[in-house]
Scaffold this motif. Structure first.
Motif, mmCIF file in Angstrom:
data_model
loop_
_atom_site.group_PDB
_atom_site.id
_atom_site.type_symbol
_atom_site.label_atom_id
_atom_site.label_comp_id
_atom_site.label_asym_id
_atom_site.label_seq_id
_atom_site.Cartn_x
_atom_site.Cartn_y
_atom_site.Cartn_z
ATOM 1 N N ALA A 107 0.935 -1.274 -0.074
ATOM 2 C CA ALA A 107 -0.138 0.058 0.090
ATOM 3 C C ALA A 107 0.877 1.483 0.045
ATOM 4 N N GLU A 108 1.986 1.122 0.881
ATOM 5 C CA GLU A 108 2.872 2.424 0.794
ATOM 6 C C GLU A 108 3.801 2.560 -0.297
ATOM 7 N N ILE A 109 4.339 1.212 -0.718
ATOM 8 C CA ILE A 109 5.144 1.446 -2.177
ATOM 9 C C ILE A 109 4.326 1.860 -3.253
ATOM 10 N N GLY A 110 2.997 1.421 -3.388
ATOM 11 C CA GLY A 110 2.201 1.950 -4.571
ATOM 12 C C GLY A 110 1.817 3.187 -4.537
ATOM 13 N N ARG A 111 1.584 3.577 -3.245
ATOM 14 C CA ARG A 111 1.282 5.226 -3.264
ATOM 15 C C ARG A 111 2.480 6.249 -3.534
ATOM 16 N N TYR A 112 3.672 5.935 -3.355
ATOM 17 C CA TYR A 112 5.060 6.887 -3.369
ATOM 18 C C TYR A 112 5.964 6.469 -4.599
ATOM 19 N N PRO A 114 6.421 4.276 -8.723
ATOM 20 C CA PRO A 114 5.573 3.826 -9.630
ATOM 21 C C PRO A 114 5.772 2.199 -9.724
ATOM 22 N N VAL A 115 5.099 1.593 -8.728
ATOM 23 C CA VAL A 115 5.126 0.088 -8.972
ATOM 24 C C VAL A 115 3.620 -0.369 -8.957
ATOM 25 N N HIS A 116 3.517 -1.295 -9.926
ATOM 26 C CA HIS A 116 1.948 -1.554 -10.479
ATOM 27 C C HIS A 116 1.918 -3.057 -10.122
ATOM 28 N N SER A 208 6.975 -2.528 -13.006
ATOM 29 C CA SER A 208 6.689 -1.124 -13.138
ATOM 30 C C SER A 208 6.514 -0.646 -14.630
ATOM 31 N N MET A 209 5.627 0.211 -14.714
ATOM 32 C CA MET A 209 5.228 0.662 -16.236
ATOM 33 C C MET A 209 6.230 1.757 -16.505
ATOM 34 N N GLY A 213 14.034 1.779 -13.264
ATOM 35 C CA GLY A 213 14.161 0.769 -12.149
ATOM 36 C C GLY A 213 15.404 1.015 -11.092
ATOM 37 N N ASP A 214 16.424 1.550 -11.801
ATOM 38 C CA ASP A 214 17.419 1.905 -10.735
ATOM 39 C C ASP A 214 16.846 3.142 -9.577
ATOM 40 N N ARG A 215 16.182 3.847 -9.849
ATOM 41 C CA ARG A 215 15.587 4.955 -9.300
ATOM 42 C C ARG A 215 14.596 4.232 -8.243
ATOM 43 N N ILE A 216 13.866 3.542 -8.427
ATOM 44 C CA ILE A 216 12.919 2.679 -7.736
ATOM 45 C C ILE A 216 13.863 1.780 -6.672
ATOM 46 N N GLU A 217 14.853 1.172 -7.199
ATOM 47 C CA GLU A 217 15.846 0.458 -6.049
ATOM 48 C C GLU A 217 16.559 1.235 -5.027
ATOM 49 N N ALA A 218 17.027 2.415 -5.705
ATOM 50 C CA ALA A 218 17.494 3.517 -4.738
ATOM 51 C C ALA A 218 16.519 3.823 -3.734
ATOM 52 N N MET A 219 15.387 4.180 -4.020
ATOM 53 C CA MET A 219 14.576 4.663 -3.025
ATOM 54 C C MET A 219 13.880 3.492 -2.154
ATOM 55 N N LEU A 220 14.050 2.406 -2.424
ATOM 56 C CA LEU A 220 13.807 1.196 -1.515
ATOM 57 C C LEU A 220 15.024 0.780 -0.666
#
Length: 284
Positions: A107-112, A114-116, A208-209, A213-220
């Protein structure tokens, strides 16, 4: 008879005690990690605010103003996400079931971000005792396999190598994003091992659409240690419950022959072949 009673009473779930001590240590580590994450979020937020004031003060430098404002906005977004991570860590800490943990996580990952679509797998033994990946929960998909062997496919390979795998070109048929309007291939696929103290706890799989992907990994990156600790606590609690159940079952099994011999539980007069208490020996 006394020896049998003593043997039945001396059954002690020593492995369960060890798991309880380990679970207590995990909870203490989780509390320390939550405080560190909260302090980091506050520091980033203050740094972002300072960056915003600095960008406003650079109006006399037009060439660098746009980049300064963009950097400030990005830093502010990062600080806000880190702050949400602190709140999410509290939600994960209060989760008492894997289903509640995965629901709060996605719920939190999808809110902030772009994970689909996503899946969370945890490492648990199969009936033969061999470690494998078990599906703990999923997000926006119902086709994820319940179990995956270590080394099987990309997911199992991520678990075996214990390193992140990021793909910007997902092969057709590997994963499909579905909605009421149609289907599409994801533009980014992330497989992230969940580690704690060099121990593999599970694997997080995200689609993700958006291609970044590298940015998403860095945020996580800051969220994965929190997820690892909470997931390990829940798995330790499950192992502790199983050990206690096995110890109780073993205690009942060891006690059963003693009861059958007349040592425990009921009076001997009610058992077949026993003499009544009021009957004299040798009389009919």
């Amino acid at each position: 008879m006394e020896d049998a009673r003593t043997a039945a009473a001396s059954v002690s779930p020593l492995p369960a005690v060890g798991e309880a001590v380990r679970l207590h240590e995990l909870r203490r580590a989780l509390g320390r990690l939550g405080w560190r994450l909260a302090l980091l979020s506050l520091s980033l937020l203050l740094l972002a605010v300072a960056g915003g004031y600095a960008a406003q003060a650079m109006n006399l430098l037009p060439p660098g103003l746009a980049s300064s404002e963009a950097a400030s906005r990005e830093l502010m977004q990062l600080a806000q996400f880190k702050q949400r991570q602190s709140e999410l860590s509290l939600q994960l800490q209060h989760a008492r079931e894997l289903s509640a943990l995965t629901q709060a996580l996605f719920a939190e990952i999808g809110r902030y971000l772009p994970v689909h679509q996503g899946c969370l797998y945890c490492v648990e033994p199969d009936p033969a005792g061999t470690p494998e990946l078990h599906l703990a929960g999923s997000f926006a998909t119902a086709s994820a396999p319940e179990r995956v062997a270590i080394g099987d496919g990309l997911l199992g390979q991520c678990a075996r190598e214990r390193r992140s795998l990021t793909f910007s070109e997902v092969p057709a048929g590997f994963w499909t994003l579905e909605s009421g309007l149609g289907q599409a291939l994801p533009r980014a696929l992330l497989l992230l091992p969940i580690m704690r103290n060099e121990l593999l706890i599970g694997v997080l799989e995200l689609a993700s659409m958006e291609p970044d992907g590298d940015r998403i990994e860095a945020m996580l990156e800051g969220l994965l240690p929190v997820l690892a600790t909470n997931l390990e606590v829940l798995l330790a609690e499950r192992r502790l419950e199983r050990l206690l159940a096995e110890a109780r079952a073993q205690a009942r099994t060891d006690q059963a022959p003693v009861d059958a011999a007349g040592g425990l539980g009921y009076a001997g007069a009610n058992k077949p072949g026993a003499m009544a208490a009021t009957q004299a020996p040798g009389t009919e």
